[in-house]
Design a protein around this motif. Sequence first.
Motif, short mmCIF file in Angstrom:
data_model
loop_
_atom_site.label_atom_id
_atom_site.label_comp_id
_atom_site.label_asym_id
_atom_site.label_seq_id
_atom_site.Cartn_x
_atom_site.Cartn_y
_atom_site.Cartn_z
N SER A 177 -18.84 12.52 30.35
CA SER A 177 -20.58 12.47 30.65
C SER A 177 -20.87 11.21 30.95
CB SER A 177 -21.41 13.18 29.65
OG SER A 177 -21.29 12.11 28.82
N VAL A 178 -21.75 11.53 32.54
CA VAL A 178 -22.28 10.78 33.29
C VAL A 178 -24.33 10.59 33.32
CG1 VAL A 178 -21.94 9.19 35.11
CG2 VAL A 178 -19.99 9.77 34.18
N VAL A 179 -24.22 9.21 32.97
CA VAL A 179 -25.88 9.39 33.15
C VAL A 179 -26.52 8.18 34.94
CG1 VAL A 179 -26.54 10.02 31.02
CG2 VAL A 179 -26.65 7.77 31.09
N VAL A 180 -27.89 8.32 34.54
CA VAL A 180 -27.99 7.56 36.68
C VAL A 180 -28.78 6.27 35.17
CG1 VAL A 180 -29.26 6.93 38.01
CG2 VAL A 180 -28.48 9.49 37.69
N ALA A 181 -28.08 4.97 35.73
CA ALA A 181 -28.94 3.84 35.36
C ALA A 181 -29.86 3.41 35.47
CB ALA A 181 -27.42 2.81 35.24
N GLY A 182 -29.91 3.15 34.44
CA GLY A 182 -31.64 2.38 35.49
C GLY A 182 -30.81 0.59 35.73
N GLU A 183 -30.13 0.06 35.75
CA GLU A 183 -30.08 -0.79 36.55
C GLU A 183 -29.89 -0.65 37.71
OE1 GLU A 183 -29.29 -4.26 35.22
OE2 GLU A 183 -30.47 -3.55 33.58
N VAL A 184 -30.07 -1.30 38.35
CA VAL A 184 -30.17 -1.17 40.12
C VAL A 184 -28.77 -2.18 40.28
CG1 VAL A 184 -30.48 -1.96 42.08
CG2 VAL A 184 -32.97 -0.86 40.38
N HIS A 185 -28.19 -1.08 41.63
CA HIS A 185 -26.79 -1.83 41.39
C HIS A 185 -27.01 -3.06 42.77
CE1 HIS A 185 -23.10 -2.50 43.76
NE2 HIS A 185 -22.61 -1.51 43.15
N GLN A 186 -26.75 -4.08 41.82
CA GLN A 186 -26.52 -5.38 42.79
C GLN A 186 -25.21 -5.54 43.36
OE1 GLN A 186 -29.27 -7.65 43.06
NE2 GLN A 186 -29.98 -5.76 41.10
N PRO A 187 -25.39 -5.64 44.98
CA PRO A 187 -23.85 -5.36 45.69
C PRO A 187 -22.46 -7.49 45.41
CG PRO A 187 -25.65 -4.65 47.32
CD PRO A 187 -25.68 -5.64 45.77
N TYR A 188 -21.85 -6.99 45.28
CA TYR A 188 -20.30 -7.98 44.93
C TYR A 188 -19.03 -7.73 46.07
CZ TYR A 188 -18.36 -4.87 41.92
OH TYR A 188 -18.03 -4.00 41.39
N PRO A 189 -19.42 -8.70 46.50
CA PRO A 189 -17.67 -8.64 47.35
C PRO A 189 -16.50 -8.99 46.30
CG PRO A 189 -18.42 -10.36 47.80
CD PRO A 189 -19.70 -9.91 46.33
N HIS A 190 -16.23 -9.22 45.32
CA HIS A 190 -14.94 -9.27 44.56
C HIS A 190 -15.10 -9.32 43.40
CE1 HIS A 190 -13.81 -11.25 48.36
NE2 HIS A 190 -14.79 -12.07 47.98
N LYS A 191 -14.03 -9.07 42.44
CA LYS A 191 -14.58 -8.54 41.38
C LYS A 191 -15.11 -9.83 40.52
CE LYS A 191 -11.80 -6.20 37.47
NZ LYS A 191 -11.12 -4.94 37.24
N THR A 192 -15.86 -9.53 39.36
CA THR A 192 -16.13 -10.06 38.67
C THR A 192 -16.61 -10.96 37.57
OG1 THR A 192 -18.04 -12.42 38.45
CG2 THR A 192 -18.55 -9.77 39.58
N THR A 193 -16.40 -12.21 36.59
CA THR A 193 -16.92 -11.66 35.11
C THR A 193 -17.95 -11.79 35.21
OG1 THR A 193 -16.40 -14.03 35.37
CG2 THR A 193 -14.42 -12.66 34.40
N SER A 194 -18.95 -11.72 36.25
CA SER A 194 -20.40 -12.18 35.29
C SER A 194 -21.04 -10.29 35.65
CB SER A 194 -21.26 -12.87 36.99
OG SER A 194 -20.93 -13.71 37.05
N ARG A 195 -20.57 -9.81 34.31
CA ARG A 195 -21.01 -8.05 34.85
C ARG A 195 -22.22 -7.31 34.09
NH1 ARG A 195 -17.04 -5.07 37.03
NH2 ARG A 195 -17.68 -3.24 35.93
N GLU A 196 -23.34 -8.58 34.09
CA GLU A 196 -24.13 -7.62 33.44
C GLU A 196 -24.98 -6.88 33.74
OE1 GLU A 196 -23.02 -11.19 34.73
OE2 GLU A 196 -23.33 -12.46 32.89
N GLN A 197 -25.06 -6.36 34.57
CA GLN A 197 -25.45 -5.42 35.32
C GLN A 197 -25.16 -4.16 35.08
OE1 GLN A 197 -25.77 -4.55 39.14
NE2 GLN A 197 -24.34 -5.45 39.53
N PHE A 198 -23.43 -4.04 35.02
CA PHE A 198 -22.65 -3.12 33.73
C PHE A 198 -22.75 -3.03 33.02
CE2 PHE A 198 -20.85 -4.72 37.90
CZ PHE A 198 -20.70 -3.15 39.15
#
Length: 161
Positions: free
Chosen positions: A25-46
Amino acid sequence: MSDNGLTDGHTEIETRDVNTERAISVVVAGEVHQPYPHKTTSREQFGRALATARRTGAHDALLLTADGFVAEGTAWNLFWWNDGTLCTPAADLGILPGLGRRRIMELTDVKEVRVPVAGLAGRSLFIANAVRGIVEIAAFDGGTVPRDPRTAELASGFWPD
């Protein structure tokens, strides 16, 4: 799953359990997606989106762009069947071009689109990443998601022999 990183010249390794649910089951997040070009460890939004989803009893969350277009999940790419066409969010939205996404695009034709969340209503949905492969979404934002046999067919060819 492990997340390897380099911090201050020292290697850091983090692990987490992989959800083994066959349909989620998946819900729509209240977090707004912030674009990023590469996999990163800065994953706070996720991380925030996932924590909120889990508090509501969902397995995961789908993030939308500031313009309201479907972007991606917390650790996966989204796909849906639109009649005879397999669709996924457009890469130019700043989503991660994941390995699971790329594998699906090797297996079949996929149309990249910009779609508002309302455009997913009544569609058969699934997620993909390199760790889990293809996982069906059984419920989306509180509603039941129809199944499509093409998803199982695609999943059977996801992992090379």
